[in-house]
Design a protein around this motif. Structure first.
Motif, short mmCIF file in Angstrom:
data_model
loop_
_atom_site.label_atom_id
_atom_site.label_comp_id
_atom_site.label_asym_id
_atom_site.label_seq_id
_atom_site.Cartn_x
_atom_site.Cartn_y
_atom_site.Cartn_z
N ASN A 21 35.80 -0.58 -77.11
CA ASN A 21 36.69 -1.44 -76.33
C ASN A 21 35.94 -2.63 -75.74
O ASN A 21 36.51 -3.72 -75.59
CB ASN A 21 37.35 -0.63 -75.21
CG ASN A 21 38.52 -1.35 -74.58
OD1 ASN A 21 39.40 -1.85 -75.27
ND2 ASN A 21 38.53 -1.44 -73.26
N VAL A 22 34.68 -2.44 -75.38
CA VAL A 22 33.87 -3.56 -74.90
C VAL A 22 33.70 -4.58 -76.02
O VAL A 22 33.80 -5.80 -75.78
CB VAL A 22 32.49 -3.07 -74.40
CG1 VAL A 22 31.62 -4.27 -74.01
CG2 VAL A 22 32.65 -2.13 -73.21
N ILE A 23 33.47 -4.11 -77.23
CA ILE A 23 33.34 -5.01 -78.38
C ILE A 23 34.65 -5.74 -78.62
O ILE A 23 34.66 -6.96 -78.91
CB ILE A 23 32.92 -4.23 -79.64
CG1 ILE A 23 31.60 -3.50 -79.41
CG2 ILE A 23 32.82 -5.16 -80.83
CD1 ILE A 23 30.44 -4.39 -79.04
N VAL A 24 35.78 -5.02 -78.52
CA VAL A 24 37.09 -5.66 -78.66
C VAL A 24 37.28 -6.75 -77.61
O VAL A 24 37.80 -7.84 -77.90
CB VAL A 24 38.21 -4.61 -78.57
CG1 VAL A 24 39.58 -5.26 -78.37
CG2 VAL A 24 38.24 -3.75 -79.84
N SER A 25 36.84 -6.48 -76.39
CA SER A 25 36.94 -7.48 -75.32
C SER A 25 36.17 -8.74 -75.70
O SER A 25 36.65 -9.87 -75.50
CB SER A 25 36.39 -6.92 -74.01
OG SER A 25 37.12 -5.79 -73.60
N LYS A 26 34.97 -8.55 -76.25
CA LYS A 26 34.15 -9.70 -76.64
C LYS A 26 34.79 -10.45 -77.81
O LYS A 26 34.82 -11.69 -77.82
CB LYS A 26 32.75 -9.21 -77.02
CG LYS A 26 31.74 -10.33 -77.23
CD LYS A 26 31.51 -11.11 -75.96
CE LYS A 26 30.53 -12.26 -76.19
NZ LYS A 26 30.40 -13.12 -75.00
N LEU A 27 35.33 -9.72 -78.79
CA LEU A 27 35.97 -10.36 -79.94
C LEU A 27 37.22 -11.13 -79.53
O LEU A 27 37.56 -12.16 -80.11
CB LEU A 27 36.32 -9.31 -80.99
CG LEU A 27 35.15 -8.67 -81.74
CD1 LEU A 27 35.64 -7.51 -82.58
CD2 LEU A 27 34.44 -9.70 -82.61
N SER A 28 37.91 -10.61 -78.50
CA SER A 28 39.16 -11.25 -78.08
C SER A 28 38.93 -12.57 -77.36
O SER A 28 39.84 -13.39 -77.24
CB SER A 28 39.94 -10.30 -77.15
OG SER A 28 39.32 -10.19 -75.87
N ALA A 29 37.70 -12.78 -76.87
CA ALA A 29 37.43 -13.96 -76.05
C ALA A 29 37.72 -15.27 -76.78
O ALA A 29 38.10 -16.26 -76.16
CB ALA A 29 35.98 -13.94 -75.56
N ALA A 90 34.30 -11.50 -70.73
CA ALA A 90 33.78 -11.60 -72.10
C ALA A 90 33.61 -13.03 -72.57
O ALA A 90 32.88 -13.29 -73.53
CB ALA A 90 34.71 -10.85 -73.06
N HIS A 91 34.25 -13.99 -71.89
CA HIS A 91 34.10 -15.39 -72.26
C HIS A 91 32.72 -15.94 -71.94
O HIS A 91 32.30 -16.93 -72.53
CB HIS A 91 35.16 -16.25 -71.55
CG HIS A 91 36.54 -16.10 -72.10
ND1 HIS A 91 37.34 -15.00 -71.84
CD2 HIS A 91 37.27 -16.91 -72.92
CE1 HIS A 91 38.50 -15.15 -72.47
NE2 HIS A 91 38.48 -16.29 -73.12
N SER A 92 32.02 -15.32 -70.99
CA SER A 92 30.78 -15.93 -70.53
C SER A 92 29.64 -14.94 -70.28
O SER A 92 28.71 -15.24 -69.54
CB SER A 92 31.04 -16.73 -69.24
OG SER A 92 31.69 -15.94 -68.26
N THR A 93 29.71 -13.76 -70.90
CA THR A 93 28.57 -12.86 -70.86
C THR A 93 28.56 -12.03 -72.14
O THR A 93 29.54 -12.03 -72.90
CB THR A 93 28.61 -11.95 -69.61
OG1 THR A 93 27.35 -11.27 -69.49
CG2 THR A 93 29.70 -10.90 -69.71
N GLY A 152 22.18 -18.79 -59.00
CA GLY A 152 23.28 -17.83 -58.98
C GLY A 152 23.29 -16.99 -60.25
O GLY A 152 22.32 -16.97 -61.01
N VAL A 153 24.37 -16.27 -60.51
CA VAL A 153 24.50 -15.45 -61.71
C VAL A 153 25.60 -16.02 -62.59
O VAL A 153 26.42 -16.83 -62.14
CB VAL A 153 24.83 -13.98 -61.35
CG1 VAL A 153 23.72 -13.37 -60.53
CG2 VAL A 153 26.16 -13.89 -60.60
N HIS A 154 25.61 -15.61 -63.84
CA HIS A 154 26.66 -16.07 -64.75
C HIS A 154 28.02 -15.59 -64.27
O HIS A 154 28.15 -14.46 -63.76
CB HIS A 154 26.40 -15.54 -66.17
CG HIS A 154 25.21 -16.17 -66.82
ND1 HIS A 154 24.31 -15.46 -67.57
CD2 HIS A 154 24.79 -17.45 -66.83
CE1 HIS A 154 23.38 -16.26 -68.02
NE2 HIS A 154 23.64 -17.48 -67.58
N ALA A 155 29.01 -16.43 -64.45
CA ALA A 155 30.37 -16.07 -64.00
C ALA A 155 30.84 -14.77 -64.65
O ALA A 155 31.47 -13.93 -64.00
CB ALA A 155 31.34 -17.20 -64.33
#
Length: 296
Positions: A21-29, A90-93, A152-155
């Motif tokens: 599901n984490v991979i799906v989140s990244k692919l969906s970005a 997932a758009h920025s990490t 700072g840290v990445h959004a």
């Protein structure tokens, strides 16, 4: 009676699906808006559950009605806010960072338990928390802790930390309220509440970012069926078979499995700061978990 080794397959398979599901989140970005995929996965999950849940929910409607405000808030936290923030992160990490931060959820849950339900922290929980915080700082700063104060840290990392915190709050409130609506009925009502919460956000999504096409449909199918239905089922069965504390230990496998998939499918690179910071963070979580388990 199921033996212990067989019972461990339940949480292990759940974590494998969670890594997916984490991979799906990244692919969906790159293909669909976070609000859109959250909305679609809820619609699919409710369509799959409704034939089995409408009758028992109707029979238990008087109890559910009394608990509706709490169930609605729980659904918002776990199925709307957590998922939307994860997809947005997932758009920025990287997927690896997302998994490591998500694996901190049990530790955040312990910290919130101290604040909200007055659980007494042990020395191990304090030491584990400090180690996990140091590891997380090293990870998010890419091996240069001083840069956090400067840049700072990445959004995406911050959004993922907020997502993990929302799920931790969900876990604490679930324990604190101890509602008489359990299992699938609770999940079903929470999903409806989350879907209603997502409608206003879905209406604001540009049409081009909410399209159903060959690229987005497989992601929605995975998120709405395997991640939304099979994963919770396996996790609940694992809790019943080997206890919540033992199940939570499997969360430490999430970054390992996610990183392996991300490297092979997404082409992500594993850096030294992932290993050093990630191992320190997960080691701290493990120390805190084992210390907490020793209290009960």
């Amino acid at each position: 009676m199921m033996n212990f080794r067989t019972a461990m397959l339940f949480p292990f398979c759940a974590i494998v699906l969670w890594a997916g599901n984490v991979i799906v989140s990244k692919l969906s970005a790159s293909s669909i808006d976070p609000s859109a995929i959250t909305f679609y996965r809820l619609v699919l999950a409710l369509c799959l559950m409704s034939p089995f849940m409408l009758r028992p929910v109707w029979h238990n409607r008087s109890v559910i009605r009394r608990c509706l405000p709490q169930l609605a808030f729980l659904g918002f936290l776990s199925m709307a806010l957590f998922q939307s923030l994860s997809y947005l992160a997932a758009h920025s990490t990287s997927a690896t960072n997302m998994a490591i931060v998500t694996a901190l959820t049990p530790l955040i849950t312990m910290l919130l338990s101290i604040l909200l339900i007055r659980e007494t922290p042990t020395l191990g929980m304090i030491a584990g928390g400090a180690l996990a915080l140091a590891g997380l700082t090293y990870l998010l700063s890419q091996g240069q802790p001083g840069s956090i104060w400067r840049n700072g840290v990445h959004a995406g990392d911050l959004l993922m930390l907020l997502a993990a915190s929302s799920y931790a709050l969900y876990s604490v409130l679930l324990k604190r309220w101890n509602l008489p609506v359990r299992g699938w009925q609770s999940t079903y009502i929470q999903a409806w509440a989350a879907l209603l919460a997502m409608i206003p956000l879905m209406l604001q999504v540009p049409p081009g970012k909410a399209a159903l096409n060959p690229e987005t449909i497989p992601l929605i199918l995975y998120a709405g069926s395997l991640a939304s239905i099979l994963l919770p089922f396996l996790w609940m069965e694992g809790i019943k078979a080997i206890s919540p504390n033992r199940c939570s230990l499997f969360m430490n496998l999430l970054p390992v499995l996610t990183a392996a998939i991300a490297i092979s499918i997404l082409g992500e690179t594993l850096h030294a700061y992932h290993l050093i910071g990630g191992l320190a963070a997960l080691g701290g979580v493990l120390i805190a978990q084992l210390s907490s388990a020793g209290k009960h």
